[in-house]
Design a protein around this motif. Structure first.
Motif, PDB file in Angstrom:
ATOM      1  N   ALA A 166      12.527  -9.859 -23.998  1.00  0.00           N
ATOM      2  CA  ALA A 166      12.011 -11.139 -23.522  1.00  0.00           C
ATOM      3  C   ALA A 166      12.473 -12.280 -24.428  1.00  0.00           C
ATOM      4  CB  ALA A 166      10.489 -11.100 -23.446  1.00  0.00           C
ATOM      5  N   ILE A 167      12.456 -12.048 -25.747  1.00  0.00           N
ATOM      6  CA  ILE A 167      12.916 -13.073 -26.681  1.00  0.00           C
ATOM      7  C   ILE A 167      14.402 -13.349 -26.466  1.00  0.00           C
ATOM      8  CG2 ILE A 167      13.415 -13.545 -29.113  1.00  0.00           C
ATOM      9  CD1 ILE A 167      10.793 -12.218 -29.799  1.00  0.00           C
ATOM     10  N   ASN A 168      15.182 -12.284 -26.342  1.00  0.00           N
ATOM     11  CA  ASN A 168      16.622 -12.459 -26.145  1.00  0.00           C
ATOM     12  C   ASN A 168      16.914 -13.195 -24.848  1.00  0.00           C
ATOM     13  OD1 ASN A 168      17.408 -11.243 -28.530  1.00  0.00           O
ATOM     14  ND2 ASN A 168      17.443  -9.210 -27.637  1.00  0.00           N
ATOM     15  N   ASN A 169      16.174 -12.890 -23.790  1.00  0.00           N
ATOM     16  CA  ASN A 169      16.378 -13.574 -22.516  1.00  0.00           C
ATOM     17  C   ASN A 169      15.998 -15.043 -22.625  1.00  0.00           C
ATOM     18  OD1 ASN A 169      17.281 -11.286 -21.249  1.00  0.00           O
ATOM     19  ND2 ASN A 169      15.320 -10.787 -20.332  1.00  0.00           N
ATOM     20  N   THR A 170      14.925 -15.330 -23.339  1.00  0.00           N
ATOM     21  CA  THR A 170      14.470 -16.699 -23.476  1.00  0.00           C
ATOM     22  C   THR A 170      15.436 -17.530 -24.308  1.00  0.00           C
ATOM     23  OG1 THR A 170      12.173 -16.000 -23.296  1.00  0.00           O
ATOM     24  CG2 THR A 170      12.570 -18.155 -24.257  1.00  0.00           C
ATOM     25  N   LEU A 171      15.926 -16.944 -25.392  1.00  0.00           N
ATOM     26  CA  LEU A 171      16.830 -17.667 -26.279  1.00  0.00           C
ATOM     27  C   LEU A 171      18.264 -17.650 -25.789  1.00  0.00           C
ATOM     28  CD1 LEU A 171      15.499 -16.495 -29.740  1.00  0.00           C
ATOM     29  CD2 LEU A 171      15.043 -18.645 -28.574  1.00  0.00           C
ATOM     30  N   GLY A 172      18.545 -16.824 -24.795  1.00  0.00           N
ATOM     31  CA  GLY A 172      19.904 -16.728 -24.270  1.00  0.00           C
ATOM     32  C   GLY A 172      20.830 -16.005 -25.218  1.00  0.00           C
ATOM     33  N   ALA A 173      20.270 -15.197 -26.095  1.00  0.00           N
ATOM     34  CA  ALA A 173      21.068 -14.473 -27.079  1.00  0.00           C
ATOM     35  C   ALA A 173      21.430 -13.104 -26.556  1.00  0.00           C
ATOM     36  CB  ALA A 173      20.282 -14.331 -28.384  1.00  0.00           C
TER      37      ALA A 173
ATOM     38  N   ASN B  31      16.688  -8.931 -38.428  1.00  0.00           N
ATOM     39  CA  ASN B  31      16.434 -10.342 -38.687  1.00  0.00           C
ATOM     40  C   ASN B  31      16.225 -11.156 -37.421  1.00  0.00           C
ATOM     41  OD1 ASN B  31      16.643  -9.980 -41.456  1.00  0.00           O
ATOM     42  ND2 ASN B  31      18.869 -10.264 -41.430  1.00  0.00           N
ATOM     43  N   GLU B  32      15.985 -10.515 -36.296  1.00  0.00           N
ATOM     44  CA  GLU B  32      15.809 -11.247 -35.049  1.00  0.00           C
ATOM     45  C   GLU B  32      14.606 -12.169 -35.118  1.00  0.00           C
ATOM     46  OE1 GLU B  32      17.254  -7.618 -32.298  1.00  0.00           O
ATOM     47  OE2 GLU B  32      16.116  -9.172 -31.315  1.00  0.00           O
ATOM     48  N   ALA B  33      13.518 -11.725 -35.757  1.00  0.00           N
ATOM     49  CA  ALA B  33      12.326 -12.554 -35.855  1.00  0.00           C
ATOM     50  C   ALA B  33      12.615 -13.789 -36.700  1.00  0.00           C
ATOM     51  CB  ALA B  33      11.181 -11.758 -36.450  1.00  0.00           C
ATOM     52  N   ALA B  34      13.373 -13.629 -37.759  1.00  0.00           N
ATOM     53  CA  ALA B  34      13.710 -14.773 -38.611  1.00  0.00           C
ATOM     54  C   ALA B  34      14.612 -15.747 -37.868  1.00  0.00           C
ATOM     55  CB  ALA B  34      14.383 -14.290 -39.885  1.00  0.00           C
ATOM     56  N   GLU B  35      15.495 -15.248 -37.029  1.00  0.00           N
ATOM     57  CA  GLU B  35      16.390 -16.112 -36.277  1.00  0.00           C
ATOM     58  C   GLU B  35      15.642 -16.882 -35.195  1.00  0.00           C
ATOM     59  OE1 GLU B  35      20.167 -13.045 -36.684  1.00  0.00           O
ATOM     60  OE2 GLU B  35      19.396 -13.568 -34.721  1.00  0.00           O
TER      61      GLU B  35
ATOM     62  N   GLY C 139      13.320 -21.012 -35.153  1.00  0.00           N
ATOM     63  CA  GLY C 139      13.652 -22.316 -34.609  1.00  0.00           C
ATOM     64  C   GLY C 139      13.573 -22.367 -33.093  1.00  0.00           C
ATOM     65  N   GLY C 140      13.267 -21.256 -32.463  1.00  0.00           N
ATOM     66  CA  GLY C 140      13.218 -21.179 -31.010  1.00  0.00           C
ATOM     67  C   GLY C 140      11.906 -21.698 -30.454  1.00  0.00           C
ATOM     68  N   PRO C 141      11.629 -21.369 -29.210  1.00  0.00           N
ATOM     69  CA  PRO C 141      10.413 -21.850 -28.565  1.00  0.00           C
ATOM     70  C   PRO C 141       9.165 -21.200 -29.159  1.00  0.00           C
ATOM     71  CG  PRO C 141      11.509 -20.252 -27.174  1.00  0.00           C
ATOM     72  CD  PRO C 141      12.417 -20.511 -28.348  1.00  0.00           C
ATOM     73  N   SER C 142       8.022 -21.821 -28.921  1.00  0.00           N
ATOM     74  CA  SER C 142       6.770 -21.257 -29.391  1.00  0.00           C
ATOM     75  C   SER C 142       6.434 -20.015 -28.564  1.00  0.00           C
ATOM     76  CB  SER C 142       5.648 -22.283 -29.265  1.00  0.00           C
ATOM     77  OG  SER C 142       5.341 -22.499 -27.898  1.00  0.00           O
ATOM     78  N   PHE C 143       5.472 -19.252 -29.041  1.00  0.00           N
ATOM     79  CA  PHE C 143       5.074 -18.038 -28.325  1.00  0.00           C
ATOM     80  C   PHE C 143       4.571 -18.381 -26.925  1.00  0.00           C
ATOM     81  CE2 PHE C 143       1.901 -14.790 -27.181  1.00  0.00           C
ATOM     82  CZ  PHE C 143       2.726 -13.679 -27.174  1.00  0.00           C
ATOM     83  N   ALA C 144       3.807 -19.457 -26.813  1.00  0.00           N
ATOM     84  CA  ALA C 144       3.273 -19.855 -25.503  1.00  0.00           C
ATOM     85  C   ALA C 144       4.396 -20.235 -24.543  1.00  0.00           C
ATOM     86  CB  ALA C 144       2.296 -21.011 -25.666  1.00  0.00           C
TER      87      ALA C 144
END
Length: 109
Positions: free
Chosen positions: A16-23, A30-34, A37-42
């Motif tokens: 879900a994070i990868n889809n949201t960030l387009g990564a 280190n995905e959490a550290a990267e 700067g992305g969107p908030s959890f909400a």
């Protein structure tokens, strides 16, 4: 039955994070550290929910086209597979959130 293990929930969350960030999925630690700067959890949760709903609507649209004969078999199978994967992801995340909530409730104050 959906797999509700911690690993499945973690993979669903990572996806879900990868889809949201387009990564592209990297599988790194280190995905959490990267993602700082992305969107908030909400925002990420709202985006994932919107995408899940869009997938369901698309699947229903393809089903209607199949009834009228306008959709091919490959389109139908793809739409159903996407809807199934989305539903399994949503269920895995939901189950993990419920488990985390229950764990928090059991904590002594």
């Amino acid at each position: 039955m959906a797999d509700t293990s911690a690993l499945a929930a973690t993979q669903a969350y990572s996806k879900a994070i990868n889809n949201t960030l387009g990564a592209k999925p990297s599988g790194g630690a280190n995905e959490a550290a990267e993602a700082v700067g992305g969107p908030s959890f909400a925002e990420m949760l709202a985006s994932a929910g919107t995408e899940a709903i869009e997938t369901g609507v698309n699947s229903e649209q393809i089903s209607l086209e199949a009834i009228t004969g306008d959709a091919g078999l490959a389109d139908i199978v793809t739409a159903v597979s996407n809807a199934e994967a989305t539903l399994e992801t949503v269920v895995a995340v939901r189950d993990r959130v419920i488990q985390a909530y229950q764990d928090i409730i059991k904590m002594p104050i």
